[in-house]
Scaffold this motif. Structure first.
Motif, short mmCIF file in Angstrom:
data_model
loop_
_atom_site.label_atom_id
_atom_site.label_comp_id
_atom_site.label_asym_id
_atom_site.label_seq_id
_atom_site.Cartn_x
_atom_site.Cartn_y
_atom_site.Cartn_z
N LEU A 103 0.82 -1.20 0.00
CA LEU A 103 0.00 0.00 0.00
C LEU A 103 0.86 1.25 0.00
CD1 LEU A 103 -2.87 -1.00 2.45
CD2 LEU A 103 -3.11 -0.39 0.05
N ARG A 104 1.93 1.24 0.80
CA ARG A 104 2.80 2.42 0.87
C ARG A 104 3.46 2.69 -0.48
NH1 ARG A 104 5.49 0.81 4.81
NH2 ARG A 104 7.43 0.13 3.84
N ILE A 105 3.90 1.62 -1.14
CA ILE A 105 4.54 1.77 -2.45
C ILE A 105 3.56 2.35 -3.47
CG2 ILE A 105 5.46 0.46 -4.41
CD1 ILE A 105 6.72 -1.44 -2.35
N LEU A 106 2.35 1.82 -3.51
CA LEU A 106 1.35 2.29 -4.48
C LEU A 106 0.89 3.71 -4.18
CD1 LEU A 106 -0.75 -0.97 -4.88
CD2 LEU A 106 0.70 0.08 -6.61
N GLU A 107 0.68 4.02 -2.91
CA GLU A 107 0.25 5.37 -2.54
C GLU A 107 1.29 6.40 -2.93
OE1 GLU A 107 -0.48 4.83 1.58
OE2 GLU A 107 -2.51 4.00 1.30
N GLU A 108 2.57 6.08 -2.69
CA GLU A 108 3.64 7.01 -3.05
C GLU A 108 3.72 7.20 -4.56
OE1 GLU A 108 7.25 5.61 -1.32
OE2 GLU A 108 6.69 6.14 0.73
N ALA A 109 3.59 6.09 -5.29
CA ALA A 109 3.67 6.16 -6.75
C ALA A 109 2.52 6.98 -7.32
CB ALA A 109 3.68 4.76 -7.34
N LEU A 110 1.32 6.75 -6.82
CA LEU A 110 0.16 7.49 -7.32
C LEU A 110 0.19 8.95 -6.91
CD1 LEU A 110 -2.54 4.76 -6.63
CD2 LEU A 110 -1.95 5.67 -8.89
N ALA A 111 0.78 9.23 -5.75
CA ALA A 111 0.83 10.62 -5.27
C ALA A 111 1.75 11.49 -6.10
CB ALA A 111 1.29 10.64 -3.81
N THR A 112 2.71 10.88 -6.81
CA THR A 112 3.63 11.67 -7.61
C THR A 112 2.99 12.19 -8.89
OG1 THR A 112 4.47 9.70 -8.74
CG2 THR A 112 5.63 10.40 -6.74
N GLY A 113 1.81 11.61 -9.24
CA GLY A 113 1.08 12.11 -10.40
C GLY A 113 1.51 11.47 -11.69
N ALA A 114 0.96 10.33 -11.98
CA ALA A 114 1.26 9.66 -13.24
C ALA A 114 0.70 10.47 -14.41
CB ALA A 114 0.65 8.26 -13.25
N PRO A 115 1.27 10.33 -15.59
CA PRO A 115 0.79 11.08 -16.76
C PRO A 115 -0.70 10.86 -16.98
CG PRO A 115 2.84 9.92 -17.26
CD PRO A 115 2.40 9.45 -15.91
N SER A 116 -1.40 11.93 -17.34
CA SER A 116 -2.85 11.85 -17.46
C SER A 116 -3.29 10.85 -18.52
CB SER A 116 -3.41 13.24 -17.80
OG SER A 116 -2.86 13.71 -19.02
N GLU A 117 -2.43 10.63 -19.54
CA GLU A 117 -2.85 9.70 -20.58
C GLU A 117 -2.71 8.25 -20.12
OE1 GLU A 117 1.52 10.69 -21.29
OE2 GLU A 117 -0.33 11.74 -20.74
N ASP A 118 -2.11 8.02 -18.94
CA ASP A 118 -1.89 6.67 -18.47
C ASP A 118 -2.95 6.26 -17.46
OD1 ASP A 118 -0.63 4.28 -18.46
OD2 ASP A 118 1.12 4.90 -17.33
N TYR A 119 -4.21 6.56 -17.76
CA TYR A 119 -5.30 6.26 -16.84
C TYR A 119 -5.42 4.76 -16.58
CZ TYR A 119 -7.14 11.03 -17.08
OH TYR A 119 -7.32 12.40 -16.98
#
Length: 404
Positions: A90-106
């Motif tokens: 959960l910590r790994i995924l939350e950190e990754a998502l919090a950095t803001g993945a490119p909008s086209e990579d929904y």
């Protein structure tokens, strides 16, 4: 965000590998390769000086070590999916998502949130899971793929049902079925949506609609595999029980129990026996022998493939069985066991546990207090839209008072 191991070491190793550097090359003259190796393995915590030096050597900012970047969401997803440590995943995924993945990579974000919601369920944080599933629904709508939309709505409906939010769960299930039908999705997707719709219709007392949808599900499931046919029979059995057709419910449960080979889906095989035990305990009169047989069969599987949730469900059913057999001391001990664990039960099971404790109070000499608790539980279930559960609590109150 603080720099923590082993995430720092994993990120450091990934950055070094991206640049094709050996540990000796990265260490240079300012750090020993042995120390660098211990950092990468997570054996040593990084110091501020070491972080500054490595960032310079790699040509990145120190922020690169404070979580996975947006372009490495796939890497975060891979790491989270490969670990059995739910908190770490959960910590790994939350950190990754919090950095803001490119909008086209929904689509990648959707997959990460789907995995994250599963881990949240595993640790019993259903409120957080519901928030994640809300985002999952929004992302599916942004992507516009009906398969993802149906899956997202079904998952949210199940979570809402587990939280006791029956009316909201019913709304989500209705949306899932409507989307599946509008886009003529394959029977497997439509069947999954129908199952959760039927369960919510049964819970809120819409039994006529539930029966009609159960018939539709039965026809749809004929062309599906063993697992889907088993789930369809399980769902239909619950509807028939609520309609007062106990023979029909028992017949469907028996067929389901005999249809599924434990080697095909060990976890579903276990869940089916727990569900069968529960339904037989709800019959009138209660079918204690068949319920106990299901629990005996389930016990080894709980130890082998069951999660903490399944273990708690098994303990609750065992407590109920002991109560109905007149072994009140054993029922009390089982309830005490559950009180010592982190609560992971769904709302309906948690209410069933509270109901059993109140019944034990009544029979233990605290008639007034236990009776008041049962009345409060029944009213709470009614207010939440769980008509079916409310009726079961009133029935339990009447039976318990009759024993006095």
């Amino acid at each position: 965000m603080s720099l923590q191991q082993p995430e720092f070491g994993e990120r450091l190793k990934a950055l070094r590998a991206e640049r094709g550097l050996s540990q000796q090359q990265l260490a240079g003259g300012g750090m020993s390769p042995g120390y660098l190796s211990r950092l990468e393995s997570g054996a040593r915590p990084p110091t501020a000086k070491a972080v500054e030096y490595l960032a310079t050597q790699l040509g990145v900012s120190t922020a690169e070590f404070r979580g996975l970047r947006s372009d490495s969401l796939a890497q975060a997803l891979a790491i989270a999916s490969s670990t059995e440590d739910a908190d770490r995943a959960l910590r790994i995924l939350e950190e990754a998502l919090a950095t803001g993945a490119p909008s086209e990579d929904y689509a990648l974000q959707w997959q990460a949130m789907r995995v994250m919601s599963g881990f949240q369920q595993d640790i019993g944080d259903r409120e957080a899971q519901l928030r994640t599933l809300g985002q999952l629904v929004d992302l599916a709508d942004s992507i516009g793929r009906p398969e993802l939309q149906v899956y997202s709505h079904v998952s949210r409906a199940r979570c809402q049902r587990a939280l006791g939010q029956m009316e909201h769960a019913h709304e989500s299930a209705v949306q899932a079925v409507a989307t599946a039908n509008a886009h003529s999705l394959p029977p497997r997707d439509t069947a999954g949506a129908l199952m959760v719709l039927i369960s919510t219709e049964t819970a809120v007392g819409n039994l006529i609609e539930a029966r009609e949808h159960a018939a539709e599900l039965d026809e749809l499931a004929q062309g599906l595999g063993q697992v889907q046919q088993t789930e369809a029979l399980w769902t239909a059995a619950h509807v028939h029980l609520r309609l007062g057709d106990q023979a029909g419910a028992a017949q469907r449960l028996g067929t389901a129990l005999g249809l599924l080979d434990s080697r095909v889906s060990p976890l579903l095989w276990l869940r089916l026996r727990l569900a069968a035990a529960s339904l037989h305990l709800q019959m009138s009169p209660r079918n204690l022998d068949v319920a106990e047989k299901c629990l005996v069969e389930a016990h080894p599987a709980v130890e082998l493939v069951g999660s903490a949730v399944h273990q708690q469900e098994f303990t609750l059913l065992s407590a109920q069985m002991a109560f109905y057999r007149g072994r009140l001391d054993e029922a009390g001990r089982r309830c005490a066991e559950l009180a010592e664990t982190t609560p992971l039960l769904a709302y309906q099971d948690e209410l069933a546990l509270k109901m059993l404790r109140s019944q034990l109070r009544v029979l233990g000499g605290e008639r007034k207090e236990g009776t008041r608790e049962l009345q409060t539980l029944a009213e709470e279930a009614q207010a939440r839209g769980s008509i079916d559960l409310s009726k079961e609590i009133w029935r339990a109150l009447a039976e318990t008072l009759a024993q006095l």
